[in-house]
Write an enzyme that holds these catalytic residues in place. Structure first.
Site, PDB file in Angstrom:
ATOM      1  N   GLU A 179      46.407  47.420  59.634  1.00  0.00           N
ATOM      2  CA  GLU A 179      46.771  46.006  59.582  1.00  0.00           C
ATOM      3  C   GLU A 179      47.895  45.889  58.551  1.00  0.00           C
ATOM      4  O   GLU A 179      47.737  46.347  57.412  1.00  0.00           O
ATOM      5  CB  GLU A 179      45.566  45.167  59.162  1.00  0.00           C
ATOM      6  CG  GLU A 179      45.931  43.699  59.142  1.00  0.00           C
ATOM      7  CD  GLU A 179      44.769  42.771  58.835  1.00  0.00           C
ATOM      8  OE1 GLU A 179      43.647  43.254  58.598  1.00  0.00           O
ATOM      9  OE2 GLU A 179      45.015  41.551  58.830  1.00  0.00           O
ATOM     10  N   ARG A 204      34.675  57.283  55.625  1.00  0.00           N
ATOM     11  CA  ARG A 204      35.933  57.002  54.946  1.00  0.00           C
ATOM     12  C   ARG A 204      36.043  57.847  53.682  1.00  0.00           C
ATOM     13  O   ARG A 204      35.061  58.366  53.178  1.00  0.00           O
ATOM     14  CB  ARG A 204      36.054  55.512  54.639  1.00  0.00           C
ATOM     15  CG  ARG A 204      35.029  55.001  53.630  1.00  0.00           C
ATOM     16  CD  ARG A 204      34.954  53.475  53.608  1.00  0.00           C
ATOM     17  NE  ARG A 204      36.154  52.852  53.118  1.00  0.00           N
ATOM     18  CZ  ARG A 204      36.975  52.107  53.865  1.00  0.00           C
ATOM     19  NH1 ARG A 204      36.723  51.901  55.135  1.00  0.00           N
ATOM     20  NH2 ARG A 204      38.025  51.558  53.343  1.00  0.00           N
ATOM     21  N   LYS A 251      42.660  47.538  50.048  1.00  0.00           N
ATOM     22  CA  LYS A 251      43.973  46.900  49.946  1.00  0.00           C
ATOM     23  C   LYS A 251      43.886  45.601  49.150  1.00  0.00           C
ATOM     24  O   LYS A 251      44.822  45.251  48.445  1.00  0.00           O
ATOM     25  CB  LYS A 251      44.542  46.637  51.348  1.00  0.00           C
ATOM     26  CG  LYS A 251      45.147  47.894  51.954  1.00  0.00           C
ATOM     27  CD  LYS A 251      45.837  47.614  53.267  1.00  0.00           C
ATOM     28  CE  LYS A 251      44.834  47.595  54.394  1.00  0.00           C
ATOM     29  NZ  LYS A 251      45.464  47.526  55.720  1.00  0.00           N
TER      30      LYS A 251
END
Ligand code: ATP
Ligand code: MG
Length: 596
Positions: free
Chosen positions: A35, A297, A307
């Site tokens: 994104e 992850r 982020k």
């Protein structure tokens, strides 16, 4: 270590191999779908290496897809940085596996055997154009698919507010409550949805929801939102749209449109997989369909990786920018001097698994050293200088001493290092009252100067406060390589630079950005930002480096002998000269400094 020999295998690659063997897919197509709401970090590097790595190994392609369905948080600055970072990371390694899109921005709907199909519109040949894919390119397709869901009675327009929807969704152990708008007629839903698109309603007034199952034990199946109204401009589509699709709908449909075979994401999406499959089933699309797989992850010690948190560090001025060399972003690591091959080596070493764990950041630093040891030229530089005068060395004399550029690489050749009567050595390499086992320079003692002579300390000059500012020495003129006394056993060898020839440079030393292993853990009631390491940046404005680095280019990395690896920063010092970043020390010194 040769990257080619390091072919990983893991449960995802096993699935890929199985699918190829039994003919489920003819060609493997993966994707990396960031994104564009921030810069990529080292966690993304793991996903990039996995997705591009699979494409590279199985002769497939990997699409970069901007997952740009939420214009509120997204910006073109991020779109640009993401592309730059990916290209840097995979360049020369998996570049040929880039699946790139042809210029047709908005695939029109196609009917194949009475079924809507957008599949055929997307080019999947590698290297056609340097354009990434954009989910926003499929806005029309998403809209058409949403109309189809309405027509088959699987989606409805809901007038509940966001809070009401949340409340009525229930919890895993508490069934949800059906929306009073759930049983609107197809005609009414079509009419309202078209008017949502036409901009007749304000933000938040209505949503489009999937009609799945409000009693499902999986809350993601409880009539998830498909569309919401947002009267905001989009960085790609401008003001064309005022309704935007949500992740669960947009993602599986995007994967389908691009012909993705293996849609790989992180473990938090396991609970979304049923809805991923549900949408594709309901839309009754031509086969084969994409499938979602999940891996753990990356978490790293002494690092935050969301982020949102990284953005907060930038916005609150805790770091200079997203590419501050202290940041765990790909751009920050590149600027700090980490080679792309080191990040890839790191991703190989950590592997792909189904269980979450935390990797020690020193493994990343180890990989950086591995790569830089092979590739970087050696020079001498003095970070904290102290003057040294050789009394019996003729004034005005300059010798050019031969030094090896890289002992790991004979091709790198040799260079000349100027030597003269006045030198700088490292403050730390001299002690007036030495601790035990100190083998460097002490009053009356001898050391060897790297590539040069044996010297002996014969006197000191101090300032009014008693601080040594100049060390006076004599040298043994026959002790140079090849000389009569060159074989004399001397315990210490230190580096130096010739004072009149040295370049004065600013050097920035970096350390870990946080001083606790898991800064994001706030269970002790401490805000994560309180764990920032105030010593993560130390600026040394008066370092002296040998003249060899005079014309170094931004990004070039050198080993400063005995000190570590240093690279030329993009910033210039006030006098216009280059600034050097310490990329990494030669050895892992963190554990030691922590104990002090
Ligand atoms: P963050 O949680 O850091 O904000 P994100 O998951 O929201 O990241 P996206 O831009 O959605 O960021 O991520 C793009 C891809 O990168 C996704 O497929 C995601 O699963 C993967 N990814 C993100 N963070 C990590 C990580 N720490 N380790 C491995 N893969 C990751
Ligand atoms: Mg995300």
């Amino acid at each position: 270590m040769n990257e080619e020999n390091l072919r990983a295998t893991d449960f995802i690659r096993e699935i890929v191999e199985e699918d190829l063997k039994n003919g489920r897919y003819q060609k493997i197509i993966t994707r990396f779908p960031p994104e564009p709401n921030g810069y990529l970090h080292i966690g993304h590097a793991k996903a990039i290496c996995l997705n591009f790595g699979i494409a590279r190994e199985y002769n497939g392609v990997c699409h970069i897809r901007m997952d740009d369905t939420n214009p509120v948080k997204e910006e073109t600055e991020y779109v640009d940085s993401i592309q730059e970072d990916i290209k840097w990371l995979i360049s020369g390694w998996a570049q040929g596996s880039l699946g790139l899109k042809e210029a047709d921005r908005e695939p029109p709907a196609v009917e194949v055997d009475g079924k809507l199909d957008f599949h055929a519109q997307v080019c999947r040949e590698p290297g056609v154009k340097t354009e990434p894919f954009y989910a926003s390119d499929y806005f029309e397709a998403f809209y058409q698919f949403a109309l189809k869901l309405i027509r088959i009675g699987k989606a409805y327009v809901c007038d509940l507010t966001a809070e009401e929807v949340d409340q009525m969704r229930g919890a895993p152990d508490k069934p949800g409550i059906e929306s009073p708008y759930r049983n609107r007629s197809v005609e009414e839903n079509l009419d309202l949805f078209q008017r949502m698109r036409a901009g007749e309603f304000p933000d938040g007034a209505r949503t489009l929801r999937a009609k799945v199952d409000m009693k499902s034990p999986n809350v993601w199946m409880r009539d998830p939102l498909i569309y919401r109204i947002r009267h905001v401009s989009h960085h790609q589509t401008g003001d064309k749209w005022c309704i935007y699709p949500l992740y669960d709908f947009a993602h599986c449909v995007s994967d389908y449109i691009e012909g993705i075979t293996h849609s790989v994401c992180t473990l938090e999406f396991v609970v979304h997989r049923p809805i991923y499959d549900w949408f594709l089933e309901m839309l009754d699309l031509p086969r084969p369909l994409p499938h979602q797989y999940e891996f753990a992850r990356l978490n790293l010690t002494y690092t935050v990786m969301s982020k949102r948190k990284l953005l907060a560090l930038v916005q609150q001025g805790k770091v200079a920018d997203w590419n501050d060399p202290r940041m765990p972003t790909i751009a920050g690591m590149r600027r700090r001097g980490y080679p792309a091959a080191a990040l890839r080596l790191f991703c190989e070493k950590i592997g792909i698994a189904k269980r979450e764990n935390t990797i020690d950041v020193s493994l990343l630093e180890f990989c950086v050293r591995e790569e830089l040891n092979k590739s970087s030229l050696r020079v001498m530089g003095v970070l904290k200088p102290i003057k040294l005068v050789i009394e019996n060395y003729p004034e005005g004399k300059v010798e050019e001493l031969e030094a090896v550029n890289n002992p790991e690489d004979p091709q790198a050749g040799t260079r000349k290092v100027p030597f003269s009567r006045e030198l700088y050595i490292e403050e730390d390499d001299f002690r007036e009252t030495p601790p035990p086992k100190y083998y460097r320079l002490v009053p009356g003692g001898e050391v060897r100067l790297r590539y040069a002579y044996i010297i002996k300390c014969v006197g000191l000059e101090k300032d009014s406060e008693g601080r040594v500012h100049t060390i006076r020495c004599t040298y043994d003129p026959d002790s140079k390589a090849g000389g009569a006394t060159s074989g004399r056993k001397i315990k210490g060898t230190i580096h130096w630079v010739s004072a009149p020839h040295a370049l004065k440079r600013e050097v920035r030393l970096y350390d870990r950005l946080f001083n606790v292993e898991d800064p994001a853990d706030e269970s002790d009631g401490q805000d994560w930002m309180t764990h920032l390491n105030p010593g993560a940046l130390e600026v040394l404005p008066n370092c002296f480096i040998e003249p060899f680095v005079k014309d170094a280019l931004v990004g070039q990395v050198y080993q400063f002998e005995r000190l570590g690896y240093f690279c030329v920063d993009e910033d210039k010092a006030q006098d216009g000269s280059n600034v050097f970043n310490r990329t990494v020390t030669l050895r892992d010194s963190w554990a030691k400094t922590q104990k002090k």
